[in-house]
Enzyme design. Structure first.
Site, short mmCIF file in Angstrom:
data_model
loop_
_atom_site.label_atom_id
_atom_site.label_comp_id
_atom_site.label_asym_id
_atom_site.label_seq_id
_atom_site.Cartn_x
_atom_site.Cartn_y
_atom_site.Cartn_z
N CYS A 49 -0.69 6.88 1.46
CA CYS A 49 -1.03 5.56 0.90
C CYS A 49 -1.30 4.52 1.99
CB CYS A 49 0.06 5.08 -0.03
SG CYS A 49 0.45 6.26 -1.30
N HIS A 54 -0.49 -2.48 -0.92
CA HIS A 54 -0.66 -1.21 -1.61
C HIS A 54 -0.09 -1.35 -3.01
CE1 HIS A 54 -0.51 2.88 -2.74
NE2 HIS A 54 0.79 3.03 -2.54
N ASN A 99 -1.64 3.61 -9.19
CA ASN A 99 -1.52 3.82 -7.75
C ASN A 99 -2.54 4.87 -7.30
OD1 ASN A 99 -0.79 4.67 -5.19
ND2 ASN A 99 1.40 4.79 -5.61
#
Ligand code: UT7
Length: 331
Positions: free
Chosen positions: A111, A258, A288
């Site tokens: 990520c 994020h 996500n």
């Protein structure tokens, strides 16, 4: 010499999967997912690949930057879910967009991937090796997710975002007196805690050695450990980045984090004593998307004119590895 993002682009698969759709698959509820994560829906691939989504995002970024594919020097694709181990996704993107003069390779920092790729591009550009780069985060996580595991399948989505970064010799002075460009970056890794978020590849089975069969090749996650890591490490690393350029939280217009969980973002804002209104979010709609979350959010904010030239932005990501990072830039 300054280094600026002059174009952004994003691409999402067509299919939307809502929390209500997930209720049909696992024991969960729209209420639980929204309350614990802030996610209402996500896009899931029905054939779109990491390379296809990345290429679409790149085309849009080039269009905004008013550049042709032939002008691209470097393509960096951050991904942890490529369709092919060989060739790398960046080379597939090179082929799909026709960037015949570019050097292309992938980078995996989960990520934090887009941020690490952006930082890598920045160093290449600063050193003068290349004059520009397409930096991409692209994922089809739906193939790495165990759709029977309610602890993970509710979190992730598919998508891609790209940024075109280039060096200029002009000072790019904005109306508010700030100079547009990348200011600084901080990145870090903690491999000792890597197994709190993992996904296995296939086992070695050669003519010389056979590993024990791996138990699962889907994402395994200790959600609470990742949560603790993120809420501690992200504010610390943002503070560190701001100190490097002798700025404070008040000097920042936007924090693009994020998009893993609304509660994580709220906790970071609280730690930093920053107004939550400075933290744009799109997790509600897209979930996500690992390395794609930051560039997709950046593209949305840029195209909707939420972010304006001269705004100071902090980008910050965290994820498997464990990895984390922050970048400060003036738009
Ligand atoms: O990009 C980085 C990727 N990862 C992350 O950012 C993950 C960070 N962590 C998180 O976002 C949160 O830890 C989660 C959203 C994954 C989980 O939220 P939580 O508040 O930490 O829940 P929990 O794991 O403590 O579970 C609480 C309860 C448990 O039931 P019991 O034991 O209290 O009866 C779980 O079994 O909620 C249950 N549960 C669910 N219930 C309904 C777990 N998942 C679900 C679900 N639906 N999907």
């Amino acid at each position: 010499m300054t280094i600026r993002i002059t174009g952004t682009g994003s691409a999402l698969p067509e299919k939307t999967v809502t929390n209500f759709d997930l209720q049909e698959l696992v024991e969960t509820s729209d209420e639980w997912i929204q309350k614990r994560t802030g996610i209402a829906q996500r896009r899931i691939s029905t054939g779109e690949t990491v390379a296809m989504l990345a290429a679409q995002a790149c085309k849009k970024a080039l269009e905004m930057a008013e550049k042709t594919a032939a002008e691209v020097d470097l393509i960096l694709v951050a991904t942890c879910s490529p369709e092919l181990l060989l060739p790398c996704c960046a080379c597939q993107v090179q082929d799909l967009i026709g960037a015949s003069n570019a050097v292309a390779f992938d980078l995996n920092a989960a990520c934090s991937g887009f941020l690490f790729a952006l930082n890598t591009a920045q160093v290449y550009l600063q050193s003068g090796v290349y004059k520009n780069a397409l930096v991409v985060g692209s994922e089809v996580l739906s193939k790495l997710v165990d759709w029977n595991d309610r602890g993970t399948c509710i979190l992730f989505g598919d998508g891609a975002g790209a940024a075109f970064v280039e060096t200029t010799n002009e000072q790019n002075l904005c109306e508010n007196g700030r100079s547009s460009g990348m200011e600084c970056m901080v990145q870090g890794s903690d491999g000792t805690r890597g197994m709190v978020l993992s996904c296995a590849e296939r086992a070695v089975n050669s003519a010389f050695f056979s590993e024990e069969k791996i138990e699962s090749s889907y994402i395994q996650m200790d959600g609470q450990e990742v949560y603790k890591f993120a809420t501690k490490q992200v504010p610390a690393c943002i503070q560190q980045a701001l100190e490097k350029v002798e700025m404070t939280v008040d000097d920042v217009d936007w924090f693009l984090l994020h998009q893993a969980n609304v509660r994580i973002i709220e906790s970071v804002a609280k730690h930093l004593k920053a107004d939550i209104k400075k933290f744009p979010m799109n997790i509600h709609n897209v979930g996500n998307m690992s390395s794609a979350t930051i560039p997709v959010l950046l593209d949305e904010c840029c195209r909707s004119s939420k972010i304006k030239r001269g705004d100071r932005i902090v980008l910050s990501g965290f994820g498997a590895g464990l990895t984390y990072g922050a970048s400060v830039l003036v738009w």
